[in-house]
Scaffold this motif. Structure first.
Motif, PDB file in Angstrom:
ATOM      1  N   LEU A  12      13.476   2.764  -7.100  1.00 18.55           N
ATOM      2  CA  LEU A  12      13.756   2.917  -5.572  1.00 18.55           C
ATOM      3  C   LEU A  12      12.674   2.046  -4.630  1.00 18.55           C
ATOM      4  O   LEU A  12      13.114   1.389  -3.616  1.00 18.55           O
ATOM      5  CB  LEU A  12      13.538   4.334  -5.114  1.00 18.55           C
ATOM      6  CG  LEU A  12      14.129   4.813  -3.857  1.00 18.55           C
ATOM      7  CD1 LEU A  12      15.576   3.974  -3.303  1.00 18.55           C
ATOM      8  CD2 LEU A  12      14.180   5.985  -3.398  1.00 18.55           C
ATOM      9  N   ASN A  13      11.347   2.272  -5.042  1.00 19.00           N
ATOM     10  CA  ASN A  13      10.328   1.682  -4.271  1.00 19.00           C
ATOM     11  C   ASN A  13      10.502  -0.023  -4.274  1.00 19.00           C
ATOM     12  O   ASN A  13      10.602  -0.656  -3.440  1.00 19.00           O
ATOM     13  CB  ASN A  13       8.539   1.945  -4.782  1.00 19.00           C
ATOM     14  CG  ASN A  13       8.685   3.429  -4.479  1.00 19.00           C
ATOM     15  OD1 ASN A  13       9.120   3.941  -3.582  1.00 19.00           O
ATOM     16  ND2 ASN A  13       8.004   4.034  -5.249  1.00 19.00           N
ATOM     17  N   THR A  14      10.950  -0.353  -5.623  1.00 17.24           N
ATOM     18  CA  THR A  14      11.244  -1.997  -5.925  1.00 17.24           C
ATOM     19  C   THR A  14      12.277  -2.136  -4.827  1.00 17.24           C
ATOM     20  O   THR A  14      12.280  -3.237  -4.144  1.00 17.24           O
ATOM     21  CB  THR A  14      11.372  -2.105  -7.298  1.00 17.24           C
ATOM     22  OG1 THR A  14      10.169  -1.782  -7.774  1.00 17.24           O
ATOM     23  CG2 THR A  14      11.755  -3.563  -7.532  1.00 17.24           C
ATOM     24  N   LEU A  15      13.307  -1.496  -5.119  1.00 18.85           N
ATOM     25  CA  LEU A  15      14.603  -2.121  -3.989  1.00 18.85           C
ATOM     26  C   LEU A  15      14.333  -1.746  -2.677  1.00 18.85           C
ATOM     27  O   LEU A  15      14.837  -2.879  -1.788  1.00 18.85           O
ATOM     28  CB  LEU A  15      15.776  -0.930  -4.432  1.00 18.85           C
ATOM     29  CG  LEU A  15      17.091  -1.089  -3.664  1.00 18.85           C
ATOM     30  CD1 LEU A  15      17.618  -2.482  -3.902  1.00 18.85           C
ATOM     31  CD2 LEU A  15      17.829   0.118  -3.938  1.00 18.85           C
ATOM     32  N   ALA A  16      13.446  -1.005  -2.103  1.00 22.63           N
ATOM     33  CA  ALA A  16      13.144  -0.989  -0.918  1.00 22.63           C
ATOM     34  C   ALA A  16      12.110  -2.225  -0.374  1.00 22.63           C
ATOM     35  O   ALA A  16      12.507  -2.751   0.740  1.00 22.63           O
ATOM     36  CB  ALA A  16      12.538   0.544  -0.582  1.00 22.63           C
ATOM     37  N   ALA A  17      11.283  -2.313  -1.278  1.00 22.75           N
ATOM     38  CA  ALA A  17      10.429  -3.396  -0.920  1.00 22.75           C
ATOM     39  C   ALA A  17      11.173  -4.900  -1.090  1.00 22.75           C
ATOM     40  O   ALA A  17      10.793  -5.642  -0.063  1.00 22.75           O
ATOM     41  CB  ALA A  17       9.148  -3.652  -2.112  1.00 22.75           C
ATOM     42  N   VAL A  18      12.059  -4.954  -1.886  1.00 21.27           N
ATOM     43  CA  VAL A  18      12.860  -6.258  -2.097  1.00 21.27           C
ATOM     44  C   VAL A  18      13.690  -6.478  -0.821  1.00 21.27           C
ATOM     45  O   VAL A  18      13.828  -7.603  -0.123  1.00 21.27           O
ATOM     46  CB  VAL A  18      13.806  -6.336  -3.258  1.00 21.27           C
ATOM     47  CG1 VAL A  18      14.805  -7.302  -3.052  1.00 21.27           C
ATOM     48  CG2 VAL A  18      12.929  -6.515  -4.471  1.00 21.27           C
TER      49      VAL A  18
ATOM     50  N   TRP B 243       0.837  -1.009  -0.042  1.00 18.77           N
ATOM     51  CA  TRP B 243       0.034   0.028   0.139  1.00 18.77           C
ATOM     52  C   TRP B 243       0.979   1.191  -0.179  1.00 18.77           C
ATOM     53  O   TRP B 243       0.608   2.120  -0.683  1.00 18.77           O
ATOM     54  CB  TRP B 243      -0.915   0.031   1.195  1.00 18.77           C
ATOM     55  CG  TRP B 243      -1.998   1.135   0.994  1.00 18.77           C
ATOM     56  CD1 TRP B 243      -3.143   1.067   0.717  1.00 18.77           C
ATOM     57  CD2 TRP B 243      -1.603   2.658   1.659  1.00 18.77           C
ATOM     58  NE1 TRP B 243      -3.864   2.281   0.941  1.00 18.77           N
ATOM     59  CE2 TRP B 243      -2.839   3.255   1.540  1.00 18.77           C
ATOM     60  CE3 TRP B 243      -0.747   3.263   2.554  1.00 18.77           C
ATOM     61  CZ2 TRP B 243      -2.928   4.622   2.007  1.00 18.77           C
ATOM     62  CZ3 TRP B 243      -0.858   4.398   2.846  1.00 18.77           C
ATOM     63  CH2 TRP B 243      -1.868   4.989   2.549  1.00 18.77           C
ATOM     64  N   LEU B 244       2.048   1.346   0.820  1.00 15.12           N
ATOM     65  CA  LEU B 244       2.737   2.213   0.924  1.00 15.12           C
ATOM     66  C   LEU B 244       3.594   2.457  -0.492  1.00 15.12           C
ATOM     67  O   LEU B 244       3.329   3.587  -0.975  1.00 15.12           O
ATOM     68  CB  LEU B 244       4.093   2.266   1.938  1.00 15.12           C
ATOM     69  CG  LEU B 244       3.266   2.219   3.328  1.00 15.12           C
ATOM     70  CD1 LEU B 244       4.448   1.911   4.400  1.00 15.12           C
ATOM     71  CD2 LEU B 244       2.770   3.644   3.809  1.00 15.12           C
ATOM     72  N   ALA B 245       4.037   1.719  -1.159  1.00 10.74           N
ATOM     73  CA  ALA B 245       4.556   1.695  -2.554  1.00 10.74           C
ATOM     74  C   ALA B 245       3.491   2.166  -3.401  1.00 10.74           C
ATOM     75  O   ALA B 245       3.909   2.997  -4.365  1.00 10.74           O
ATOM     76  CB  ALA B 245       4.929   0.193  -2.839  1.00 10.74           C
ATOM     77  N   SER B 246       2.277   1.752  -3.380  1.00 12.77           N
ATOM     78  CA  SER B 246       1.335   2.221  -4.410  1.00 12.77           C
ATOM     79  C   SER B 246       1.243   3.604  -4.262  1.00 12.77           C
ATOM     80  O   SER B 246       0.471   4.425  -5.247  1.00 12.77           O
ATOM     81  CB  SER B 246      -0.044   1.533  -4.149  1.00 12.77           C
ATOM     82  OG  SER B 246      -0.704   2.061  -3.081  1.00 12.77           O
ATOM     83  N   HIS B 247       1.454   4.488  -3.134  1.00 16.08           N
ATOM     84  CA  HIS B 247       1.094   5.756  -3.026  1.00 16.08           C
ATOM     85  C   HIS B 247       2.590   6.581  -2.920  1.00 16.08           C
ATOM     86  O   HIS B 247       2.481   7.747  -2.784  1.00 16.08           O
ATOM     87  CB  HIS B 247       0.414   6.004  -1.548  1.00 16.08           C
ATOM     88  CG  HIS B 247      -0.771   5.588  -1.546  1.00 16.08           C
ATOM     89  ND1 HIS B 247      -1.373   4.509  -1.562  1.00 16.08           N
ATOM     90  CD2 HIS B 247      -2.161   6.387  -2.009  1.00 16.08           C
ATOM     91  CE1 HIS B 247      -2.514   4.355  -1.718  1.00 16.08           C
ATOM     92  NE2 HIS B 247      -3.119   5.461  -1.865  1.00 16.08           N
TER      93      HIS B 247
ATOM     94  N   VAL C 159      13.967  -2.035   8.484  1.00 16.78           N
ATOM     95  CA  VAL C 159      13.725  -0.407   8.874  1.00 16.78           C
ATOM     96  C   VAL C 159      14.072   0.598   7.433  1.00 16.78           C
ATOM     97  O   VAL C 159      13.118   1.391   7.141  1.00 16.78           O
ATOM     98  CB  VAL C 159      14.685  -0.057   9.929  1.00 16.78           C
ATOM     99  CG1 VAL C 159      14.291   1.601  10.037  1.00 16.78           C
ATOM    100  CG2 VAL C 159      14.188  -0.704  11.087  1.00 16.78           C
ATOM    101  N   GLY C 160      15.127   0.356   6.727  1.00 13.09           N
ATOM    102  CA  GLY C 160      15.414   1.198   5.775  1.00 13.09           C
ATOM    103  C   GLY C 160      14.218   1.277   4.537  1.00 13.09           C
ATOM    104  O   GLY C 160      13.909   1.993   4.107  1.00 13.09           O
ATOM    105  N   GLY C 161      13.990  -0.077   3.994  1.00 10.56           N
ATOM    106  CA  GLY C 161      12.958  -0.195   3.154  1.00 10.56           C
ATOM    107  C   GLY C 161      11.647   0.372   3.585  1.00 10.56           C
ATOM    108  O   GLY C 161      11.192   0.959   2.770  1.00 10.56           O
ATOM    109  N   SER C 162      11.198   0.016   4.764  1.00  9.31           N
ATOM    110  CA  SER C 162       9.930   0.565   5.272  1.00  9.31           C
ATOM    111  C   SER C 162      10.110   2.226   5.307  1.00  9.31           C
ATOM    112  O   SER C 162       9.112   2.770   4.868  1.00  9.31           O
ATOM    113  CB  SER C 162       9.556  -0.073   6.451  1.00  9.31           C
ATOM    114  OG  SER C 162       9.652  -1.296   6.349  1.00  9.31           O
ATOM    115  N   LEU C 163      11.136   2.669   5.619  1.00  9.39           N
ATOM    116  CA  LEU C 163      11.379   4.104   5.645  1.00  9.39           C
ATOM    117  C   LEU C 163      11.200   4.694   4.386  1.00  9.39           C
ATOM    118  O   LEU C 163      10.414   5.745   4.235  1.00  9.39           O
ATOM    119  CB  LEU C 163      12.552   4.370   6.409  1.00  9.39           C
ATOM    120  CG  LEU C 163      12.744   5.703   6.617  1.00  9.39           C
ATOM    121  CD1 LEU C 163      11.848   6.551   7.260  1.00  9.39           C
ATOM    122  CD2 LEU C 163      14.180   6.092   6.928  1.00  9.39           C
ATOM    123  N   ILE C 164      11.636   4.182   3.341  1.00  3.70           N
ATOM    124  CA  ILE C 164      11.747   4.680   1.998  1.00  3.70           C
ATOM    125  C   ILE C 164      10.095   4.620   1.779  1.00  3.70           C
ATOM    126  O   ILE C 164       9.738   5.812   1.053  1.00  3.70           O
ATOM    127  CB  ILE C 164      12.488   3.599   0.991  1.00  3.70           C
ATOM    128  CG1 ILE C 164      14.004   4.088   1.478  1.00  3.70           C
ATOM    129  CG2 ILE C 164      12.541   4.125  -0.285  1.00  3.70           C
ATOM    130  CD1 ILE C 164      15.183   3.425   0.800  1.00  3.70           C
TER     131      ILE C 164
END
Length: 157
Positions: free
Chosen positions: A82-88, A71-75, A142-147
């Protein structure tokens, strides 16, 4: 094309990965729940090994965390790469954590994976491996979630 197909939104890779991980983690939670029940039913104390219980609970919790990341990535206002890297990064370490819990549950080798000596079956692991993994896990989750979270917050405020 059916009306249902017309309403499907195009998802980013980060969203697809998050939704897929949520499904895999949820199914893992359900299956480890069966394992937990079997252990409890066959235990004189009606209890499952600690890491069987942890694998079950963490899988369920991580499934909902993965949905939140999607959901965060969608918004998020950040670029898809960057969103993909953070999610991965976050999802990968969620999966590594669950996998570690399943291994410890199967091997029944510890009731606390951070207690020294660090055991993996019959093997004692060097402390630097365990602590290095934990530092990497913290940075990735934490980093991925923060991004993803900051990208979503920037889009709504």
């Amino acid at each position: 094309m059916s009306a249902r197909m017309d309403n499907i939104q195009i998802m980013t890779l980060a969203e697809k990965l998050s939704l897929t991980a949520a499904f895999v983690f949820f199914m893992t939670g359900l299956l480890t729940g069966i394992w937990k029940y079997w252990c409890m039913a066959n235990s004189p104390k009606a209890a499952a090994p600690r890491y069987v219980d942890i694998a079950h609970r963490s899988s369920l919790m991580y499934s909902f965390a993965a949905m939140l990341l999607g959901w965060l990535a969608s918004h998020s206002v950040y670029p898809d790469w960057l969103n993909t890297l953070a999610a991965v990064c976050a999802l990968g370490f969620f999966a590594f954590a669950i996998g570690t819990y399943i291994i410890h549950g199967f091997l029944r080798d510890t009731s606390n994976q951070l207690r020294k000596p660090h055991r993996l079956g019959a093997i004692n692991l060097p402390s630097w491996i365990v602590h290095g993994f934990m530092v990497a896990l913290i940075v990735a989750e934490v980093g991925g979630s923060l991004i993803l979270g900051s990208g979503a917050m920037l889009s709504i405020w």
